[in-house]
Design a protein around this motif. Structure first.
Motif, PDB file in Angstrom:
ATOM      1  N   VAL A  72       0.827  -1.207   0.000  1.00  9.88           N
ATOM      2  CA  VAL A  72       0.000   0.000   0.000  1.00  9.88           C
ATOM      3  C   VAL A  72       0.866   1.264   0.000  1.00  9.88           C
ATOM      4  CG1 VAL A  72      -1.675   1.314   1.352  1.00  9.88           C
ATOM      5  CG2 VAL A  72      -1.973  -1.141   1.071  1.00  9.88           C
ATOM      6  N   LEU A  73       1.928   1.271   0.786  1.00 11.39           N
ATOM      7  CA  LEU A  73       2.814   2.437   0.814  1.00 11.39           C
ATOM      8  C   LEU A  73       3.485   2.642  -0.542  1.00 11.39           C
ATOM      9  CD1 LEU A  73       4.474   2.071   4.340  1.00 11.39           C
ATOM     10  CD2 LEU A  73       2.640   3.635   3.644  1.00 11.39           C
ATOM     11  N   TRP A  74       3.860   1.564  -1.203  1.00 13.87           N
ATOM     12  CA  TRP A  74       4.446   1.672  -2.537  1.00 13.87           C
ATOM     13  C   TRP A  74       3.419   2.211  -3.528  1.00 13.87           C
ATOM     14  CZ3 TRP A  74       8.719   2.437  -4.790  1.00 13.87           C
ATOM     15  CH2 TRP A  74       8.946   2.107  -6.123  1.00 13.87           C
ATOM     16  N   ALA A  75       2.149   1.820  -3.346  1.00 13.31           N
ATOM     17  CA  ALA A  75       1.084   2.360  -4.202  1.00 13.31           C
ATOM     18  C   ALA A  75       0.966   3.869  -4.003  1.00 13.31           C
ATOM     19  CB  ALA A  75      -0.246   1.673  -3.887  1.00 13.31           C
ATOM     20  N   LEU A  76       1.098   4.330  -2.758  1.00 12.10           N
ATOM     21  CA  LEU A  76       1.058   5.771  -2.491  1.00 12.10           C
ATOM     22  C   LEU A  76       2.243   6.487  -3.146  1.00 12.10           C
ATOM     23  CD1 LEU A  76      -0.027   5.739   1.259  1.00 12.10           C
ATOM     24  CD2 LEU A  76      -1.294   6.797  -0.616  1.00 12.10           C
ATOM     25  N   VAL A  77       3.431   5.889  -3.050  1.00 11.89           N
ATOM     26  CA  VAL A  77       4.620   6.484  -3.665  1.00 11.89           C
ATOM     27  C   VAL A  77       4.462   6.563  -5.184  1.00 11.89           C
ATOM     28  CG1 VAL A  77       7.088   6.134  -4.087  1.00 11.89           C
ATOM     29  CG2 VAL A  77       6.153   5.773  -1.800  1.00 11.89           C
ATOM     30  N   SER A  78       3.831   5.541  -5.768  1.00 11.98           N
ATOM     31  CA  SER A  78       3.706   5.482  -7.226  1.00 11.98           C
ATOM     32  C   SER A  78       2.809   6.581  -7.792  1.00 11.98           C
ATOM     33  CB  SER A  78       3.163   4.111  -7.656  1.00 11.98           C
ATOM     34  OG  SER A  78       1.782   3.978  -7.355  1.00 11.98           O
ATOM     35  N   LEU A  79       2.068   7.276  -6.916  1.00 12.74           N
ATOM     36  CA  LEU A  79       1.273   8.405  -7.392  1.00 12.74           C
ATOM     37  C   LEU A  79       2.157   9.488  -8.005  1.00 12.74           C
ATOM     38  CD1 LEU A  79      -1.283   8.765  -4.461  1.00 12.74           C
ATOM     39  CD2 LEU A  79      -1.834   8.167  -6.823  1.00 12.74           C
ATOM     40  N   VAL A  80       3.429   9.503  -7.630  1.00 16.30           N
ATOM     41  CA  VAL A  80       4.355  10.516  -8.157  1.00 16.30           C
ATOM     42  C   VAL A  80       4.483  10.406  -9.667  1.00 16.30           C
ATOM     43  CG1 VAL A  80       6.745  11.319  -8.106  1.00 16.30           C
ATOM     44  CG2 VAL A  80       5.614  10.610  -5.983  1.00 16.30           C
ATOM     45  N   TRP A  81       4.488   9.185 -10.206  1.00 18.24           N
ATOM     46  CA  TRP A  81       4.681   9.009 -11.644  1.00 18.24           C
ATOM     47  C   TRP A  81       3.468   8.401 -12.359  1.00 18.24           C
ATOM     48  CZ3 TRP A  81       7.709   6.272  -8.050  1.00 18.24           C
ATOM     49  CH2 TRP A  81       7.396   4.913  -7.895  1.00 18.24           C
ATOM     50  N   SER A  82       2.413   8.097 -11.637  1.00 24.20           N
ATOM     51  CA  SER A  82       1.254   7.482 -12.267  1.00 24.20           C
ATOM     52  C   SER A  82       0.535   8.458 -13.191  1.00 24.20           C
ATOM     53  CB  SER A  82       0.271   6.988 -11.204  1.00 24.20           C
ATOM     54  OG  SER A  82      -0.922   6.528 -11.815  1.00 24.20           O
ATOM     55  N   PRO A  83       0.260   8.065 -14.432  1.00 29.54           N
ATOM     56  CA  PRO A  83      -0.498   8.949 -15.339  1.00 29.54           C
ATOM     57  C   PRO A  83      -1.958   9.077 -14.924  1.00 29.54           C
ATOM     58  CG  PRO A  83      -0.135   6.800 -16.357  1.00 29.54           C
ATOM     59  CD  PRO A  83       0.678   6.815 -15.094  1.00 29.54           C
ATOM     60  N   ALA A  84      -2.412   8.220 -14.011  1.00 25.88           N
ATOM     61  CA  ALA A  84      -3.800   8.272 -13.545  1.00 25.88           C
ATOM     62  C   ALA A  84      -3.931   8.953 -12.185  1.00 25.88           C
ATOM     63  CB  ALA A  84      -4.376   6.863 -13.460  1.00 25.88           C
ATOM     64  N   ARG A 303       9.521  -0.367 -11.473  1.00 26.15           N
ATOM     65  CA  ARG A 303       8.681   0.539 -10.680  1.00 26.15           C
ATOM     66  C   ARG A 303       7.207   0.449 -11.050  1.00 26.15           C
ATOM     67  NH1 ARG A 303       9.406   6.680 -13.108  1.00 26.15           N
ATOM     68  NH2 ARG A 303       8.083   6.341 -14.952  1.00 26.15           N
ATOM     69  N   GLY A 304       6.887  -0.042 -12.242  1.00 26.08           N
ATOM     70  CA  GLY A 304       5.509  -0.052 -12.719  1.00 26.08           C
ATOM     71  C   GLY A 304       5.091   1.309 -13.258  1.00 26.08           C
ATOM     72  N   TRP A 305       3.925   1.367 -13.859  1.00 24.12           N
ATOM     73  CA  TRP A 305       3.410   2.611 -14.422  1.00 24.12           C
ATOM     74  C   TRP A 305       2.773   3.495 -13.358  1.00 24.12           C
ATOM     75  CZ3 TRP A 305       3.135   4.326 -19.658  1.00 24.12           C
ATOM     76  CH2 TRP A 305       3.719   3.457 -20.584  1.00 24.12           C
ATOM     77  N   GLY A 306       2.480   2.944 -12.191  1.00 25.44           N
ATOM     78  CA  GLY A 306       1.840   3.711 -11.130  1.00 25.44           C
ATOM     79  C   GLY A 306       0.427   3.222 -10.869  1.00 25.44           C
ATOM     80  N   ILE A 307      -0.056   3.446  -9.668  1.00 25.97           N
ATOM     81  CA  ILE A 307      -1.374   2.987  -9.260  1.00 25.97           C
ATOM     82  C   ILE A 307      -2.450   3.519 -10.209  1.00 25.97           C
ATOM     83  CG2 ILE A 307      -1.688   4.923  -7.671  1.00 25.97           C
ATOM     84  CD1 ILE A 307      -2.867   1.344  -6.987  1.00 25.97           C
ATOM     85  N   ASP A 308      -3.358   2.651 -10.599  1.00 29.73           N
ATOM     86  CA  ASP A 308      -4.496   2.951 -11.479  1.00 29.73           C
ATOM     87  C   ASP A 308      -4.091   3.231 -12.916  1.00 29.73           C
ATOM     88  OD1 ASP A 308      -6.623   2.519  -9.807  1.00 29.73           O
ATOM     89  OD2 ASP A 308      -6.773   4.588  -9.131  1.00 29.73           O
ATOM     90  N   ALA A 309      -2.830   2.997 -13.276  1.00 32.42           N
ATOM     91  CA  ALA A 309      -2.403   3.267 -14.652  1.00 32.42           C
ATOM     92  C   ALA A 309      -3.120   2.380 -15.669  1.00 32.42           C
ATOM     93  CB  ALA A 309      -0.890   3.076 -14.774  1.00 32.42           C
ATOM     94  N   SER A 310      -3.685   1.249 -15.225  1.00 30.51           N
ATOM     95  CA  SER A 310      -4.424   0.385 -16.150  1.00 30.51           C
ATOM     96  C   SER A 310      -5.559   1.133 -16.834  1.00 30.51           C
ATOM     97  CB  SER A 310      -4.999  -0.820 -15.395  1.00 30.51           C
ATOM     98  OG  SER A 310      -3.987  -1.608 -14.831  1.00 30.51           O
ATOM     99  N   ARG A 311      -6.032   2.218 -16.216  1.00 29.11           N
ATOM    100  CA  ARG A 311      -7.186   2.943 -16.738  1.00 29.11           C
ATOM    101  C   ARG A 311      -6.844   3.895 -17.883  1.00 29.11           C
ATOM    102  NH1 ARG A 311     -11.576   3.031 -13.072  1.00 29.11           N
ATOM    103  NH2 ARG A 311     -11.150   1.911 -11.131  1.00 29.11           N
ATOM    104  N   VAL A 312      -5.572   4.097 -18.187  1.00 28.09           N
ATOM    105  CA  VAL A 312      -5.204   5.140 -19.155  1.00 28.09           C
ATOM    106  C   VAL A 312      -4.906   4.590 -20.550  1.00 28.09           C
ATOM    107  CG1 VAL A 312      -4.246   6.518 -17.277  1.00 28.09           C
ATOM    108  CG2 VAL A 312      -2.720   5.079 -18.643  1.00 28.09           C
ATOM    109  N   PHE A 313      -5.081   3.294 -20.763  1.00 32.99           N
ATOM    110  CA  PHE A 313      -4.711   2.709 -22.051  1.00 32.99           C
ATOM    111  C   PHE A 313      -5.903   2.547 -22.994  1.00 32.99           C
ATOM    112  CE2 PHE A 313      -1.357   1.225 -19.162  1.00 32.99           C
ATOM    113  CZ  PHE A 313      -0.245   1.637 -19.870  1.00 32.99           C
ATOM    114  N   GLY A 314      -7.028   3.147 -22.644  1.00 35.65           N
ATOM    115  CA  GLY A 314      -8.177   3.132 -23.539  1.00 35.65           C
ATOM    116  C   GLY A 314      -8.772   1.743 -23.724  1.00 35.65           C
ATOM    117  N   ASN A 315      -9.187   1.453 -24.947  1.00 32.37           N
ATOM    118  CA  ASN A 315      -9.843   0.171 -25.230  1.00 32.37           C
ATOM    119  C   ASN A 315      -8.894  -1.018 -25.118  1.00 32.37           C
ATOM    120  OD1 ASN A 315     -12.308   1.420 -25.747  1.00 32.37           O
ATOM    121  ND2 ASN A 315     -11.815   1.761 -27.908  1.00 32.37           N
TER     122      ASN A 315
END
Length: 409
Positions: A72-84, A303-315
């Motif tokens: 969870v803390l890593w998910a919070l940190v990933s907000l820095v680079w998440s496009p979502a 590092r991953g794309w960031g939390i919730d980044a799955s939502r930014v790839f459209g269809n």
């Protein structure tokens, strides 16, 4: 040790408040499973909040909580680079956009519910267990009947609220109950194991058949796979014991650690192309999502794309990857996947201890865990709060069944 002439159940500490919370949860679980599964999140949160004052007496499982806390803390940190990542100004308007913050709250509340209810007495667990079995049998009967009636009952209830719903949407809503049944089938079967031979077999068979019939008629494939693979795991632990649990520790850990590599191999070897020609459209679409997600994971594997980044790839990825391991890799990278693997490995390690004491308890817990992992690998987004809450309910249900079925130890 207990005094001579005093039964262990009579001499143990009473836990009326925890027992009441457990009964409250098991009364509402089948209702929410049929009417609105999204309310599972509120149910577990409320129970966790009401049980929190009793946490001082409990012995929290620190290792899995530590793994989830790092996640969870890593998910919070990933907000820095998440496009979502949402804007901070949105925090006052809609907290639902802050998935990482919700995860932190859920970890506290869901964890409180699981840990506190684990301290129930056998007397309280037995009462909650009877309510759970009755509720799941009723849920299975209602959704099986409604699936045969093409969700007519659900549509009537929904229209009573003043809103309309299409028949295809109502069928999907009815199918949602099968996910709760797939997870709670094994603790219910464990509790029904103490019944008479004829009633035991009839009840367990009826519960399984009603779940499978409903899933088939509503087009829900994941609960069928979960029930069948969970049954295979149950049978393996029930007959062979601890070696099967040890194998599952390696297999489930490997599922989270090597998921993108397996998908990339499937694409490059031609396996996915072969499957595309055989599978129905819904599964064919899943293969496309998984292949696209695996390619994106390679770009930011650590590092991953960031939390919730799955939502930014459209269809290419509608909301989530329909696979927990790939979503963790895509959004939180190797660290997120490793923490999830560590969490499930620890759960299985605890199941190993249950199996050593009583194989029936180990088989029950293994069946539920495998069912949760299978559904998570095929269907829902890993951060959906109602799905995480249902997982917490399954853990509590297994604890109820284990405690209420156990002799004094």
């Amino acid at each position: 040790m207990t005094r001579v002439g005093v039964s262990p159940v009579a001499s143990e500490r009473r836990t009326r408040w925890l027992g009441g919370l457990a009964v409250f949860m098991m009364v509402l679980t089948p209702l929410f499973g049929y009417v609105i599964p999204l309310w599972f999140a509120g149910l577990v949160s409320l129970v966790g909040l009401l049980a929190a004052p009793l946490l001082a007496r409990s012995r929290p499982p620190l290792l899995p909580m530590f793994a989830l806390l790092i996640l969870v803390l890593w998910a919070l940190v990933s907000l820095v680079w998440s496009p979502a990542a949402p804007h901070l100004a949105d925090l006052k308007k809609n907290i639902d956009k802050f998935t990482a913050l919700k995860l932190l709250m859920q970890l506290g509340l869901y964890g409180s519910a699981v840990v506190a209810l684990g301290e129930m007495s056998r007397r309280s667990a037995r009462l909650a267990g009877r309510v759970m079995v009755a509720g799941m049998l009723l849920l299975a009967f209602v959704i099986c009947l409604d699936s045969m009636l093409k969700a007519s009952i659900y549509m009537v209830l929904h229209r009573a609220t003043g809103e309309t719903i299409r028949p295809d949407q109502a069928i999907v809503k009815v199918a949602a109950g099968t996910y709760a049944l797939a997870l709670l089938f094994w603790p219910c079967a464990r509790l029904m194991g103490s019944w008479g031979a004829r009633s035991r077999y009839l009840a367990i068979t009826a519960l399984a058949l009603m779940t499978l019939i409903t899933a088939h008629l509503t087009g829900a494939d994941a609960p069928v796979a979960a029930l069948l693979l969970g049954g295979l795991a149950w049978l393996g632990v029930r007959t062979l014991g601890k070696p099967v649990v040890r194998v599952l520790i390696a297999l489930i850990s490997a599922l989270f650690i090597f998921a993108p590599m397996v998908v990339l191999w499937g694409v490059r070897s031609g396996l996915f192309a072969w499957l595309h020609a055989m599978l129905p459209p819904s599964w064919d679409h899943r293969l496309d999502i998984w292949a696209f997600a695996a390619n994106q994971i390679v770009e930011h594997a650590l590092r991953g794309w960031g939390i919730d980044a799955s939502r930014v790839f459209g269809n290419a990825i509608p909301l989530h990857t329909h696979n927990a391991a790939l979503q963790l890799w895509l959004e939180l990278g190797a660290l997120g996947a490793a923490m999830a693997a560590a969490f499930f490995a620890w759960i299985l390690y605890r199941i190993l201890g249950w199996t050593e004491i009583d194989r029936r308890d180990g088989a029950m817990a293994t069946g539920s865990l495998v069912a949760y992992v299978v559904i998570g690998a095929l269907s829902f987004g890993v951060w959906q709060e109602w799905w995480l809450a249902l997982g917490a309910i399954a853990v509590i249900a297994c604890g109820i069944a284990q405690k209420s079925s156990a002799p004094a130890r």
